[in-house]
Design a protein around this motif. Structure first.
Motif, PDB file in Angstrom:
ATOM      1  N   UNK A  21       0.674  -4.366   3.361  1.00 53.13           N
ATOM      2  CA  UNK A  21       0.501  -3.895   1.976  1.00 53.13           C
ATOM      3  C   UNK A  21       1.096  -2.502   1.742  1.00 53.13           C
ATOM      4  N   UNK A  22       0.890  -1.523   2.633  1.00 47.63           N
ATOM      5  CA  UNK A  22       1.502  -0.213   2.398  1.00 47.63           C
ATOM      6  C   UNK A  22       3.034  -0.252   2.427  1.00 47.63           C
ATOM      7  N   UNK A  23       3.608  -1.154   3.217  1.00 44.13           N
ATOM      8  CA  UNK A  23       5.065  -1.296   3.231  1.00 44.13           C
ATOM      9  C   UNK A  23       5.558  -1.823   1.887  1.00 44.13           C
ATOM     10  N   UNK A  24       4.856  -2.817   1.353  1.00 42.37           N
ATOM     11  CA  UNK A  24       5.209  -3.340   0.037  1.00 42.37           C
ATOM     12  C   UNK A  24       5.022  -2.248  -1.007  1.00 42.37           C
ATOM     13  N   UNK A  25       3.884  -1.591  -0.964  1.00 38.48           N
ATOM     14  CA  UNK A  25       3.564  -0.515  -1.929  1.00 38.48           C
ATOM     15  C   UNK A  25       4.618   0.583  -1.905  1.00 38.48           C
ATOM     16  N   UNK A  26       5.120   0.907  -0.730  1.00 39.79           N
ATOM     17  CA  UNK A  26       6.074   2.000  -0.587  1.00 39.79           C
ATOM     18  C   UNK A  26       7.524   1.605  -0.753  1.00 39.79           C
ATOM     19  N   UNK A  27       7.784   0.352  -1.149  1.00 41.36           N
ATOM     20  CA  UNK A  27       9.166  -0.088  -1.335  1.00 41.36           C
ATOM     21  C   UNK A  27       9.687   0.427  -2.669  1.00 41.36           C
ATOM     22  N   UNK A  43      16.086  -7.374  -0.115  1.00 36.56           N
ATOM     23  CA  UNK A  43      14.693  -6.904  -0.141  1.00 36.56           C
ATOM     24  C   UNK A  43      13.904  -7.602  -1.244  1.00 36.56           C
ATOM     25  N   UNK A  44      14.489  -7.715  -2.430  1.00 41.64           N
ATOM     26  CA  UNK A  44      13.791  -8.383  -3.544  1.00 41.64           C
ATOM     27  C   UNK A  44      13.427  -9.824  -3.163  1.00 41.64           C
ATOM     28  N   UNK A  45      14.391 -10.573  -2.619  1.00 42.14           N
ATOM     29  CA  UNK A  45      14.133 -11.958  -2.223  1.00 42.14           C
ATOM     30  C   UNK A  45      13.059 -12.032  -1.138  1.00 42.14           C
ATOM     31  N   UNK A  46      13.117 -11.105  -0.204  1.00 35.68           N
ATOM     32  CA  UNK A  46      12.125 -11.074   0.869  1.00 35.68           C
ATOM     33  C   UNK A  46      10.725 -10.838   0.305  1.00 35.68           C
ATOM     34  N   UNK A  47      10.604  -9.891  -0.620  1.00 33.98           N
ATOM     35  CA  UNK A  47       9.306  -9.617  -1.245  1.00 33.98           C
ATOM     36  C   UNK A  47       8.808 -10.846  -2.015  1.00 33.98           C
ATOM     37  N   UNK A  48       9.690 -11.497  -2.756  1.00 35.18           N
ATOM     38  CA  UNK A  48       9.286 -12.695  -3.493  1.00 35.18           C
ATOM     39  C   UNK A  48       8.885 -13.819  -2.545  1.00 35.18           C
ATOM     40  N   UNK A  49       9.594 -13.941  -1.428  1.00 35.50           N
ATOM     41  CA  UNK A  49       9.218 -14.927  -0.410  1.00 35.50           C
ATOM     42  C   UNK A  49       7.830 -14.606   0.147  1.00 35.50           C
ATOM     43  N   UNK A  81       3.334  -4.407  -6.951  1.00 35.68           N
ATOM     44  CA  UNK A  81       2.891  -3.845  -5.665  1.00 35.68           C
ATOM     45  C   UNK A  81       1.383  -4.026  -5.483  1.00 35.68           C
ATOM     46  N   UNK A  82       0.620  -3.710  -6.510  1.00 31.00           N
ATOM     47  CA  UNK A  82      -0.839  -3.894  -6.443  1.00 31.00           C
ATOM     48  C   UNK A  82      -1.180  -5.381  -6.406  1.00 31.00           C
ATOM     49  N   UNK A  83      -0.395  -6.183  -7.098  1.00 24.29           N
ATOM     50  CA  UNK A  83      -0.620  -7.622  -7.102  1.00 24.29           C
ATOM     51  C   UNK A  83      -0.453  -8.212  -5.699  1.00 24.29           C
ATOM     52  N   UNK A  84       0.518  -7.698  -4.952  1.00 24.23           N
ATOM     53  CA  UNK A  84       0.698  -8.195  -3.585  1.00 24.23           C
ATOM     54  C   UNK A  84      -0.553  -7.914  -2.756  1.00 24.23           C
ATOM     55  N   UNK A  85      -1.065  -6.707  -2.845  1.00 22.19           N
ATOM     56  CA  UNK A  85      -2.266  -6.361  -2.076  1.00 22.19           C
ATOM     57  C   UNK A  85      -3.438  -7.263  -2.466  1.00 22.19           C
ATOM     58  N   UNK A  86      -3.582  -7.538  -3.772  1.00 18.25           N
ATOM     59  CA  UNK A  86      -4.664  -8.412  -4.236  1.00 18.25           C
ATOM     60  C   UNK A  86      -4.494  -9.831  -3.703  1.00 18.25           C
ATOM     61  N   UNK A  87      -3.262 -10.347  -3.746  1.00 18.12           N
ATOM     62  CA  UNK A  87      -3.011 -11.708  -3.244  1.00 18.12           C
ATOM     63  C   UNK A  87      -3.214 -11.780  -1.731  1.00 18.12           C
ATOM     64  N   UNK A  88      -2.832 -10.732  -1.018  1.00 21.12           N
ATOM     65  CA  UNK A  88      -3.065 -10.701   0.433  1.00 21.12           C
ATOM     66  C   UNK A  88      -4.563 -10.707   0.720  1.00 21.12           C
ATOM     67  N   UNK A  89      -5.337 -10.012  -0.094  1.00 27.42           N
ATOM     68  CA  UNK A  89      -6.797 -10.034   0.047  1.00 27.42           C
ATOM     69  C   UNK A  89      -7.366 -11.422  -0.181  1.00 27.42           C
ATOM     70  N   UNK A  90      -6.824 -12.130  -1.175  1.00 24.02           N
ATOM     71  CA  UNK A  90      -7.268 -13.510  -1.435  1.00 24.02           C
ATOM     72  C   UNK A  90      -6.894 -14.424  -0.268  1.00 24.02           C
ATOM     73  N   UNK A  91      -5.752 -14.156   0.350  1.00 26.62           N
ATOM     74  CA  UNK A  91      -5.343 -14.935   1.523  1.00 26.62           C
ATOM     75  C   UNK A  91      -6.361 -14.777   2.647  1.00 26.62           C
ATOM     76  N   UNK A  92      -6.754 -13.546   2.904  1.00 31.79           N
ATOM     77  CA  UNK A  92      -7.751 -13.281   3.953  1.00 31.79           C
ATOM     78  C   UNK A  92      -9.055 -14.008   3.618  1.00 31.79           C
TER      79      UNK A  92
END
Length: 192
Positions: A21-27, A43-49, A81-92
């Motif tokens: 998450x911090x790597x995504x946030x700091x991109x 990088x954009x495609x990687x983040x979307x993947x 960026x915040x959405x990624x962290x939220x989705x990663x939390x839902x994954x966990x």
């Protein structure tokens, strides 16, 4: 069912997500077009993947069908960026649910723990890809690497057959466990 000495996938995912998450946030937006160790992704495609993986493997944890048919441009959305962290939390949370690691997982027909290891691998290796593409250091938690080593060795032939792994890269003696894991997926840790 896992034994007492085997860490739960949810616990390993929690650790991996906390590092990704911090790597995504700091991109920075300026780096979105930069190349990555994944030749088919900038990088954009990687983040979307990564977004797609994190969302679809929530469904797989719940023994539901994922939809990998389209990869939305989540990076175009406000607050991605915040959405990624939220989705990663839902994954966990999805993988922490009772029964998530048991039986087979959704349409893949694979043991649920193997499927959980697949998303753990994606989160870990793609965090490295992102870090390398944007000039930042990344070293995953040793427990995450240890939790992946055997599973990645088992997955490698299928991964190569499905073209998600490249051919294994030979490494010099003294390579770390994570470098060996990267090499198994077809990445050369010394080339980036």
């Amino acid at each position: 069912m896992t034994n007492q000495d085997t860490p739960r996938i949810a616990d390993l995912l929690n650790t991996a997500a906390a590092q990704a998450a911090p790597l995504v946030e700091g991109t920075d937006d300026a780096s979105l077009g930069a190349p990555t160790p994944c030749a088919e992704y900038d990088v954009r495609d990687l983040l979307n993947h990564l977004f797609s993986v994190v969302v679809n493997f929530q469904a797989l944890a719940a023994k539901q069908a994922p939809d990998f048919s389209v990869t939305p441009d989540r990076v175009a959305e406000a607050g991605w960026r915040a959405s990624f962290e939220a989705e990663a939390g839902k994954l966990v949370e999805a993988w922490a649910a009772p029964g998530a690691e048991e039986g087979t997982s959704g349409a893949m027909g694979l043991p649920a723990r193997t499927v959980g290891s697949m998303v753990l691998l994606d989160l870990t290796v793609h965090a490295w890809d992102l870090a390398r593409a944007t000039g930042r250091p990344f070293e995953p938690d040793p427990a995450v690497v240890a939790g992946l080593v055997d599973e990645v060795e088992r997955m490698a032939p299928m991964g190569r057959e499905m073209n998600v792994f490249g051919e294994a890269v030979d490494l010099p003696e003294g390579a770390t466990a994570f470098q060996r894991l990267l090499a198994t997926t077809g990445r050369d840790p010394h080339a980036w």
